[in-house]
Design a protein around this motif. Sequence first.
Motif, PDB file in Angstrom:
ATOM      1  N   LEU A  52       7.556  24.324 -27.423  1.00 25.86           N
ATOM      2  CA  LEU A  52       8.693  24.098 -28.316  1.00 25.86           C
ATOM      3  C   LEU A  52       8.168  23.713 -29.692  1.00 25.86           C
ATOM      4  O   LEU A  52       7.282  22.857 -29.806  1.00 25.86           O
ATOM      5  N   ILE A  53       8.691  24.365 -30.717  1.00 26.61           N
ATOM      6  CA  ILE A  53       8.315  24.045 -32.097  1.00 26.61           C
ATOM      7  C   ILE A  53       9.546  23.519 -32.817  1.00 26.61           C
ATOM      8  O   ILE A  53      10.584  24.195 -32.873  1.00 26.61           O
ATOM      9  N   ASN A  54       9.440  22.319 -33.363  1.00 22.19           N
ATOM     10  CA  ASN A  54      10.572  21.656 -34.026  1.00 22.19           C
ATOM     11  C   ASN A  54      10.369  21.683 -35.533  1.00 22.19           C
ATOM     12  O   ASN A  54       9.498  21.007 -36.067  1.00 22.19           O
ATOM     13  N   LEU A  55      11.209  22.484 -36.218  1.00 23.21           N
ATOM     14  CA  LEU A  55      11.119  22.612 -37.673  1.00 23.21           C
ATOM     15  C   LEU A  55      12.428  22.236 -38.356  1.00 23.21           C
ATOM     16  O   LEU A  55      12.598  22.499 -39.553  1.00 23.21           O
ATOM     17  N   ALA A  56      13.348  21.653 -37.609  1.00 23.84           N
ATOM     18  CA  ALA A  56      14.676  21.367 -38.160  1.00 23.84           C
ATOM     19  C   ALA A  56      14.580  20.412 -39.348  1.00 23.84           C
ATOM     20  O   ALA A  56      13.807  19.457 -39.338  1.00 23.84           O
ATOM     21  N   GLY A  57      15.375  20.682 -40.380  1.00 20.27           N
ATOM     22  CA  GLY A  57      15.405  19.802 -41.549  1.00 20.27           C
ATOM     23  C   GLY A  57      16.002  20.503 -42.751  1.00 20.27           C
ATOM     24  O   GLY A  57      15.667  21.657 -43.040  1.00 20.27           O
ATOM     25  N   ALA A  58      16.892  19.809 -43.453  1.00 19.42           N
ATOM     26  CA  ALA A  58      17.499  20.363 -44.666  1.00 19.42           C
ATOM     27  C   ALA A  58      16.447  20.489 -45.762  1.00 19.42           C
ATOM     28  O   ALA A  58      15.477  19.731 -45.791  1.00 19.42           O
ATOM     29  N   PRO A  59      16.613  21.448 -46.691  1.00 20.76           N
ATOM     30  CA  PRO A  59      15.640  21.619 -47.783  1.00 20.76           C
ATOM     31  C   PRO A  59      15.444  20.336 -48.577  1.00 20.76           C
ATOM     32  O   PRO A  59      16.396  19.602 -48.844  1.00 20.76           O
ATOM     33  N   ILE A  60      14.206  20.082 -48.953  1.00 20.51           N
ATOM     34  CA  ILE A  60      13.852  18.879 -49.705  1.00 20.51           C
ATOM     35  C   ILE A  60      14.079  19.061 -51.206  1.00 20.51           C
ATOM     36  O   ILE A  60      14.523  18.150 -51.907  1.00 20.51           O
ATOM     37  N   THR A  65      21.236  13.286 -54.244  1.00 16.83           N
ATOM     38  CA  THR A  65      22.330  12.327 -54.335  1.00 16.83           C
ATOM     39  C   THR A  65      22.227  11.411 -53.124  1.00 16.83           C
ATOM     40  O   THR A  65      21.453  11.668 -52.199  1.00 16.83           O
ATOM     41  N   SER A  66      23.029  10.362 -53.099  1.00 11.12           N
ATOM     42  CA  SER A  66      23.017   9.467 -51.940  1.00 11.12           C
ATOM     43  C   SER A  66      23.400  10.220 -50.679  1.00 11.12           C
ATOM     44  O   SER A  66      22.792  10.031 -49.618  1.00 11.12           O
ATOM     45  N   SER A  67      24.397  11.089 -50.792  1.00 13.22           N
ATOM     46  CA  SER A  67      24.842  11.831 -49.613  1.00 13.22           C
ATOM     47  C   SER A  67      23.787  12.844 -49.178  1.00 13.22           C
ATOM     48  O   SER A  67      23.588  13.064 -47.972  1.00 13.22           O
ATOM     49  N   TYR A  68      23.064  13.446 -50.157  1.00 14.13           N
ATOM     50  CA  TYR A  68      22.061  14.427 -49.754  1.00 14.13           C
ATOM     51  C   TYR A  68      20.829  13.754 -49.152  1.00 14.13           C
ATOM     52  O   TYR A  68      20.180  14.322 -48.268  1.00 14.13           O
ATOM     53  N   LYS A  69      20.523  12.547 -49.596  1.00 13.27           N
ATOM     54  CA  LYS A  69      19.444  11.800 -48.947  1.00 13.27           C
ATOM     55  C   LYS A  69      19.762  11.577 -47.470  1.00 13.27           C
ATOM     56  O   LYS A  69      18.881  11.683 -46.609  1.00 13.27           O
ATOM     57  N   LYS A  70      21.015  11.279 -47.184  1.00 12.41           N
ATOM     58  CA  LYS A  70      21.429  11.092 -45.785  1.00 12.41           C
ATOM     59  C   LYS A  70      21.275  12.407 -45.009  1.00 12.41           C
ATOM     60  O   LYS A  70      20.834  12.410 -43.852  1.00 12.41           O
ATOM     61  N   THR A  71      21.602  13.512 -45.664  1.00  9.53           N
ATOM     62  CA  THR A  71      21.449  14.818 -45.019  1.00  9.53           C
ATOM     63  C   THR A  71      19.983  15.101 -44.713  1.00  9.53           C
ATOM     64  O   THR A  71      19.643  15.581 -43.621  1.00  9.53           O
ATOM     65  N   ILE A  72      19.099  14.792 -45.664  1.00 11.08           N
ATOM     66  CA  ILE A  72      17.663  14.993 -45.458  1.00 11.08           C
ATOM     67  C   ILE A  72      17.182  14.186 -44.250  1.00 11.08           C
ATOM     68  O   ILE A  72      16.475  14.701 -43.381  1.00 11.08           O
ATOM     69  N   ARG A  73      17.584  12.930 -44.199  1.00 11.82           N
ATOM     70  CA  ARG A  73      17.138  12.067 -43.104  1.00 11.82           C
ATOM     71  C   ARG A  73      17.744  12.484 -41.769  1.00 11.82           C
ATOM     72  O   ARG A  73      17.024  12.676 -40.776  1.00 11.82           O
ATOM     73  N   ASP A  74      19.060  12.642 -41.735  1.00 12.30           N
ATOM     74  CA  ASP A  74      19.734  12.946 -40.465  1.00 12.30           C
ATOM     75  C   ASP A  74      19.290  14.287 -39.892  1.00 12.30           C
ATOM     76  O   ASP A  74      19.152  14.434 -38.665  1.00 12.30           O
ATOM     77  N   SER A  75      19.068  15.278 -40.782  1.00 14.73           N
ATOM     78  CA  SER A  75      18.688  16.609 -40.293  1.00 14.73           C
ATOM     79  C   SER A  75      17.296  16.614 -39.677  1.00 14.73           C
ATOM     80  O   SER A  75      16.942  17.560 -38.955  1.00 14.73           O
ATOM     81  N   ARG A  76      16.523  15.588 -39.940  1.00 21.12           N
ATOM     82  CA  ARG A  76      15.197  15.466 -39.347  1.00 21.12           C
ATOM     83  C   ARG A  76      15.173  14.429 -38.229  1.00 21.12           C
ATOM     84  O   ARG A  76      14.833  14.730 -37.091  1.00 21.12           O
ATOM     85  N   VAL A  77      15.564  13.212 -38.560  1.00 21.51           N
ATOM     86  CA  VAL A  77      15.416  12.101 -37.618  1.00 21.51           C
ATOM     87  C   VAL A  77      16.434  12.190 -36.485  1.00 21.51           C
ATOM     88  O   VAL A  77      16.069  12.153 -35.298  1.00 21.51           O
TER      89      VAL A  77
END
Length: 286
Positions: A52-60, A65-77
């Motif tokens: 299994l290869i895990n590459l999930a994550g929103a573009p950096i 913005t504050s909301s996009y920082k949450k997207t970056i974190r949640d899409s990975r963690v």
Amino acid sequence: MKICLTGGTGFLGSRIGLFFKENGFEVVNISRQDFKGSPKTIADKIEGANMLINLAGAPILKKWTSSYKKTIRDSRVETTKLLVEAIGLAKNKPSIVLSSSAVGIYDDVYEHDEFSDRLGDDFLASVCKDWESALAPLTSMNVKLAVMRIGVVLDAKQGALAKMLPSFKMGLGAVVGDGLQSFPCIHINDFLSAIWYILKNPESNGVYNLVAPDMVSNQYFSKKLGQKLNRPVLFKASKFMMKMVFGDGASVLLKGQKVKPQRLLDLNFPFQFPTVDAMLDDLVRK
């Protein structure tokens, strides 16, 4: 052989999926939609996979913005936490999980191999730390874990280099900031080969820096790209300009980590393009 892949529609995921299909693997993509369901839904897809290869994550590289920082974190963690839960539910688990992280976990002062403990303290570093920590339960599931700390992957058709090429070809290429920040990078072919090298090695585990051995600055890379295209690099994209465009996300461009792929070197991994010069010779067409 069956391999499961998250983040399969992104730049790296699409290239990895194609690479494994061309080498005879059945590639099963775990989609964003799957992550909106229950862990059991994902577990059913994982069932019987060899890897299994895990590459999930929103573009950096977007404005943070504050909301996009949450997207970056949640899409990975959070996505990785759900994936680990799903692996726990699978009866026939993959023998190895190869999960992405980034060289942004390190500070931008010292030189780092995989055993460095001089980690960064900014937003991206904190995301990487939490991202990697989310994988910890796999160690009690008899599943081997390898973590890829990835630098800038260079490809002429997608990713950072592809976005740089049009302006550089017009003679409008620029050094970012003062240009002294490191630019850890790797050719797409070496990136794909390294993944296969890690997956097929029965002793694989722990962290691997997926960068080329050649440590260069942003200024060196930019000037070398200009040379390959026979174009001058006369401009500088100032810190102020970068922060206007990307907000706090400008740190991705203005900072750089001095990283070496010590574990790949110790495994005698045959880099096809060990230097920036060799990478650009292959990727850049005048």
